[in-house]
Design a protein around this motif. Structure first.
Motif, PDB file in Angstrom:
ATOM      1  N   PRO A  45       0.840  -1.188   0.000  1.00  0.00           N
ATOM      2  CA  PRO A  45       0.000   0.000   0.000  1.00  0.00           C
ATOM      3  C   PRO A  45       0.881   1.247   0.000  1.00  0.00           C
ATOM      4  N   LEU A  46       0.264   2.415   0.026  1.00  0.00           N
ATOM      5  CA  LEU A  46       0.985   3.680   0.266  1.00  0.00           C
ATOM      6  C   LEU A  46       0.169   4.449   1.294  1.00  0.00           C
ATOM      7  N   VAL A  47       0.765   4.692   2.439  1.00  0.00           N
ATOM      8  CA  VAL A  47       0.055   5.409   3.510  1.00  0.00           C
ATOM      9  C   VAL A  47       1.001   6.365   4.213  1.00  0.00           C
ATOM     10  N   VAL A  48       0.489   7.568   4.460  1.00  0.00           N
ATOM     11  CA  VAL A  48       1.250   8.589   5.186  1.00  0.00           C
ATOM     12  C   VAL A  48       0.442   8.937   6.435  1.00  0.00           C
ATOM     13  N   ASP A  49       1.140   9.062   7.558  1.00  0.00           N
ATOM     14  CA  ASP A  49       0.507   9.452   8.817  1.00  0.00           C
ATOM     15  C   ASP A  49      -0.350  10.704   8.574  1.00  0.00           C
ATOM     16  N   ASN A  85       1.075  14.073   8.924  1.00  0.00           N
ATOM     17  CA  ASN A  85       2.228  14.426   8.086  1.00  0.00           C
ATOM     18  C   ASN A  85       1.912  14.387   6.592  1.00  0.00           C
ATOM     19  N   GLN A  86       0.634  14.368   6.257  1.00  0.00           N
ATOM     20  CA  GLN A  86       0.264  14.366   4.835  1.00  0.00           C
ATOM     21  C   GLN A  86       0.470  15.758   4.239  1.00  0.00           C
ATOM     22  N   ASN A  87       0.557  15.774   2.912  1.00  0.00           N
ATOM     23  CA  ASN A  87       0.725  17.027   2.159  1.00  0.00           C
ATOM     24  C   ASN A  87       2.028  17.732   2.464  1.00  0.00           C
ATOM     25  N   SER A  88       3.057  16.986   2.849  1.00  0.00           N
ATOM     26  CA  SER A  88       4.375  17.615   3.003  1.00  0.00           C
ATOM     27  C   SER A  88       5.441  16.860   2.217  1.00  0.00           C
ATOM     28  N   GLY A  89       5.017  16.164   1.172  1.00  0.00           N
ATOM     29  CA  GLY A  89       5.971  15.571   0.244  1.00  0.00           C
ATOM     30  C   GLY A  89       6.403  14.148   0.579  1.00  0.00           C
ATOM     31  N   VAL A  90       5.876  13.568   1.662  1.00  0.00           N
ATOM     32  CA  VAL A  90       6.319  12.215   2.062  1.00  0.00           C
ATOM     33  C   VAL A  90       5.862  11.170   1.040  1.00  0.00           C
ATOM     34  N   GLY A  91       4.589  11.235   0.642  1.00  0.00           N
ATOM     35  CA  GLY A  91       4.072  10.255  -0.315  1.00  0.00           C
ATOM     36  C   GLY A  91       4.821  10.312  -1.642  1.00  0.00           C
ATOM     37  N   SER A  92       5.078  11.523  -2.133  1.00  0.00           N
ATOM     38  CA  SER A  92       5.826  11.658  -3.400  1.00  0.00           C
ATOM     39  C   SER A  92       7.233  11.095  -3.261  1.00  0.00           C
ATOM     40  N   ALA A  93       7.878  11.351  -2.115  1.00  0.00           N
ATOM     41  CA  ALA A  93       9.247  10.862  -1.909  1.00  0.00           C
ATOM     42  C   ALA A  93       9.270   9.335  -1.863  1.00  0.00           C
ATOM     43  N   GLY A 116      -4.169  -0.453  -7.628  1.00  0.00           N
ATOM     44  CA  GLY A 116      -5.620  -0.268  -7.581  1.00  0.00           C
ATOM     45  C   GLY A 116      -5.924   0.701  -6.456  1.00  0.00           C
ATOM     46  N   THR A 117      -6.715   1.733  -6.752  1.00  0.00           N
ATOM     47  CA  THR A 117      -7.086   2.682  -5.705  1.00  0.00           C
ATOM     48  C   THR A 117      -8.607   2.649  -5.561  1.00  0.00           C
ATOM     49  N   ASP A 118      -9.049   2.072  -4.451  1.00  0.00           N
ATOM     50  CA  ASP A 118     -10.476   1.805  -4.248  1.00  0.00           C
ATOM     51  C   ASP A 118     -11.277   3.084  -4.039  1.00  0.00           C
ATOM     52  N   LYS A 120     -14.475  13.596  -3.153  1.00  0.00           N
ATOM     53  CA  LYS A 120     -13.975  13.818  -1.783  1.00  0.00           C
ATOM     54  C   LYS A 120     -12.495  13.463  -1.715  1.00  0.00           C
ATOM     55  N   GLY A 121     -11.661  14.273  -2.329  1.00  0.00           N
ATOM     56  CA  GLY A 121     -10.209  14.089  -2.203  1.00  0.00           C
ATOM     57  C   GLY A 121      -9.703  12.693  -2.485  1.00  0.00           C
ATOM     58  N   HIS A 122     -10.212  12.073  -3.557  1.00  0.00           N
ATOM     59  CA  HIS A 122      -9.751  10.713  -3.851  1.00  0.00           C
ATOM     60  C   HIS A 122      -8.302  10.732  -4.346  1.00  0.00           C
ATOM     61  N   PHE A 153      -6.707   9.222  -6.579  1.00  0.00           N
ATOM     62  CA  PHE A 153      -6.323   9.024  -7.980  1.00  0.00           C
ATOM     63  C   PHE A 153      -5.713  10.313  -8.528  1.00  0.00           C
ATOM     64  N   THR A 154      -6.133  11.478  -7.984  1.00  0.00           N
ATOM     65  CA  THR A 154      -5.559  12.747  -8.475  1.00  0.00           C
ATOM     66  C   THR A 154      -4.106  12.890  -8.011  1.00  0.00           C
ATOM     67  N   PHE A 155      -3.829  12.406  -6.791  1.00  0.00           N
ATOM     68  CA  PHE A 155      -2.436  12.387  -6.309  1.00  0.00           C
ATOM     69  C   PHE A 155      -1.574  11.523  -7.254  1.00  0.00           C
ATOM     70  N   TYR A 156      -2.070  10.308  -7.583  1.00  0.00           N
ATOM     71  CA  TYR A 156      -1.278   9.424  -8.439  1.00  0.00           C
ATOM     72  C   TYR A 156      -1.092  10.020  -9.844  1.00  0.00           C
ATOM     73  N   LYS A 157      -2.099  10.727 -10.339  1.00  0.00           N
ATOM     74  CA  LYS A 157      -1.938  11.374 -11.652  1.00  0.00           C
ATOM     75  C   LYS A 157      -0.783  12.368 -11.600  1.00  0.00           C
ATOM     76  N   LYS A 158      -0.704  13.133 -10.501  1.00  0.00           N
ATOM     77  CA  LYS A 158       0.407  14.086 -10.359  1.00  0.00           C
ATOM     78  C   LYS A 158       1.750  13.372 -10.328  1.00  0.00           C
ATOM     79  N   GLN A 159       1.745  12.117  -9.904  1.00  0.00           N
ATOM     80  CA  GLN A 159       2.986  11.338  -9.853  1.00  0.00           C
ATOM     81  C   GLN A 159       3.266  10.635 -11.184  1.00  0.00           C
TER      82      GLN A 159
HETATM   83  C1  LIG Z   1      -2.431   9.826  -0.749  1.00  0.00           C
HETATM   84  C2  LIG Z   1      -1.184  10.027   0.142  1.00  0.00           C
HETATM   85  C3  LIG Z   1      -0.354   8.768   0.142  1.00  0.00           C
HETATM   86  C4  LIG Z   1      -0.364  11.175  -0.429  1.00  0.00           C
HETATM   87  O1  LIG Z   1       0.793  11.357   0.370  1.00  0.00           O
HETATM   88  P1  LIG Z   1       1.222  12.838   0.851  1.00  0.00           P
HETATM   89  O2  LIG Z   1       2.502  12.745   1.547  1.00  0.00           O
HETATM   90  O3  LIG Z   1       0.069  13.419   1.593  1.00  0.00           O
HETATM   91  O4  LIG Z   1       1.351  13.543  -0.561  1.00  0.00           O
HETATM   92  P2  LIG Z   1       2.398  14.666  -1.025  1.00  0.00           P
HETATM   93  O5  LIG Z   1       2.589  15.668   0.066  1.00  0.00           O
HETATM   94  O6  LIG Z   1       3.613  14.011  -1.569  1.00  0.00           O
HETATM   95  O7  LIG Z   1       1.487  15.326  -2.161  1.00  0.00           O
HETATM   96  C5  LIG Z   1       1.843  15.562  -3.467  1.00  0.00           C
HETATM   97  C6  LIG Z   1       0.670  16.237  -4.179  1.00  0.00           C
HETATM   98  O8  LIG Z   1      -0.520  15.402  -4.145  1.00  0.00           O
HETATM   99  C7  LIG Z   1      -1.620  16.104  -3.538  1.00  0.00           C
HETATM  100  N1  LIG Z   1      -2.402  15.158  -2.731  1.00  0.00           N
HETATM  101  C8  LIG Z   1      -1.974  14.483  -1.657  1.00  0.00           C
HETATM  102  N2  LIG Z   1      -2.960  13.677  -1.196  1.00  0.00           N
HETATM  103  C9  LIG Z   1      -4.026  13.857  -2.011  1.00  0.00           C
HETATM  104  C10 LIG Z   1      -5.335  13.304  -2.050  1.00  0.00           C
HETATM  105  N3  LIG Z   1      -5.779  12.389  -1.170  1.00  0.00           N
HETATM  106  N4  LIG Z   1      -6.168  13.719  -3.038  1.00  0.00           N
HETATM  107  C11 LIG Z   1      -5.742  14.639  -3.929  1.00  0.00           C
HETATM  108  N5  LIG Z   1      -4.497  15.192  -3.945  1.00  0.00           N
HETATM  109  C12 LIG Z   1      -3.656  14.810  -2.991  1.00  0.00           C
HETATM  110  C13 LIG Z   1      -0.960  17.182  -2.698  1.00  0.00           C
HETATM  111  O9  LIG Z   1      -1.843  18.249  -2.463  1.00  0.00           O
HETATM  112  C14 LIG Z   1       0.238  17.554  -3.550  1.00  0.00           C
HETATM  113  O10 LIG Z   1      -0.165  18.368  -4.614  1.00  0.00           O
HETATM  114  P3  LIG Z   1       0.747  19.600  -5.109  1.00  0.00           P
HETATM  115  O11 LIG Z   1       2.060  18.963  -5.508  1.00  0.00           O
HETATM  116  O12 LIG Z   1      -0.017  20.152  -6.260  1.00  0.00           O
HETATM  117  O13 LIG Z   1       0.864  20.500  -3.942  1.00  0.00           O
HETATM  118  C15 LIG Z   1      -1.593  10.403   1.590  1.00  0.00           C
HETATM  119  O14 LIG Z   1      -2.352  11.576   1.577  1.00  0.00           O
HETATM  120  C16 LIG Z   1      -2.336   9.308   2.320  1.00  0.00           C
HETATM  121  O15 LIG Z   1      -1.736   8.478   2.995  1.00  0.00           O
HETATM  122  N6  LIG Z   1      -3.677   9.302   2.203  1.00  0.00           N
HETATM  123  C17 LIG Z   1      -4.494   8.338   2.902  1.00  0.00           C
HETATM  124  C18 LIG Z   1      -4.220   6.929   2.452  1.00  0.00           C
HETATM  125  C19 LIG Z   1      -4.463   6.734   0.979  1.00  0.00           C
HETATM  126  O16 LIG Z   1      -5.454   7.190   0.429  1.00  0.00           O
HETATM  127  N7  LIG Z   1      -3.522   6.033   0.327  1.00  0.00           N
HETATM  128  C20 LIG Z   1      -3.627   5.681  -1.054  1.00  0.00           C
HETATM  129  C21 LIG Z   1      -4.459   4.442  -1.165  1.00  0.00           C
HETATM  130  S1  LIG Z   1      -4.487   3.858  -2.845  1.00  0.00           S
END
Ligand SMILES: CC(C)(COP(=O)(O)OP(=O)(O)OC[C@H]1O[C@@H](n2cnc3c(N)ncnc32)[C@H](O)[C@@H]1OP(=O)(O)O)[C@@H](O)C(=O)NCCC(=O)NCCS
Length: 179
Positions: A79-83, A86-94, A114-116, A144-146, A148-154
């Protein structure tokens, strides 16, 4: 300063932190891990068919990423999970960048996941995707902040969907990235 280490380097309290993060980060989902299930999931990463990496700030685990060696040249990110604190500070991207480097060294060409959506996170929630799932998937929007938009940015692209994967109207959205 965030350091990324392999799971083998974690001590017992840090493994416990990793399980706590898995439990808390996905708590909004119907497919959430109970505390006991999260401990079991962390233990699976001792197996030879997978690997995991944790982001540390000193002794504290900030988040972690796992991978399953499912094909010779395509691995599943899970999986990918950030505390939550500590979310939104670059940990997930790193963590993703670290996993990509690790996978490239093993000649992996594709990372997929797969992102449910079992909590109303997108406009695909609550509807029947049949008879034309790909047309509905092409019009996906976050509600609601799904993530998939985070993964698209990646750099991940949407490659498919498992309709009703988690129950009626609760799909799993498939994504992949070429390394
Ligand atoms: C999704 C997750 C892993 C992202 O990790 P993070 O450390 O918060 O992400 P980052 O700080 O590296 O974010 C990078 C970018 O993604 C965006 N982003 C982060 N989480 C997001 C979310 N849930 N939805 C939409 N955008 C998101 C950030 O705003 C940032 O955008 P920017 O570069 O335009 O400022 C983390 O928020 C998380 O653990 N969420 C709950 C668990 C989860 O949903 N895991 C994925 C299951 S498939």
């Amino acid at each position: 300063m965030v350091e990324i280490v392999a799971f083998e380097e974690l001590n017992v309290p840090q493994r416990r932190q990793a399980a706590d993060i898995l439990h808390h980060a996905l708590a909004h989902m119907q497919s959430a891990y109970s505390p006991e299930e999260a401990i079991e999931e962390v233990a699976k990463f001792d197996g030879e068919d997978r690997a995991a990496f944790a982001a540390l700030d000193g002794d504290k685990v900030l988040g972690w990423i796992g991978v399953i060696f499912s094909y010779d040249h395509a691995w599943e990110l899970h999986p990918l999970v950030v505390d939550p604190a500590n979310q939104n500070s670059g940990v997930g991207s790193a963590l993703i960048a670290h996993l990509e480097d690790y996978a490239r060294k093993d000649e992996v060409l594709t990372l997929y996941l797969g992102t449910d959506d079992d909590y109303g996170g997108t406009n695909l929630s609550g509807i029947d995707l049949f008879p034309d799932p790909l047309a509905k998937l092409a019009a996906i929007e976050p509600v609601k902040g799904h993530p998939f938009t985070f993964y698209k940015k990646q750099g991940f692209a949407i490659t498919g969907v498992i309709p009703h994967g988690n129950g009626f109207g609760q799909p799993d959205i498939m994504m992949a990235k070429r390394l």
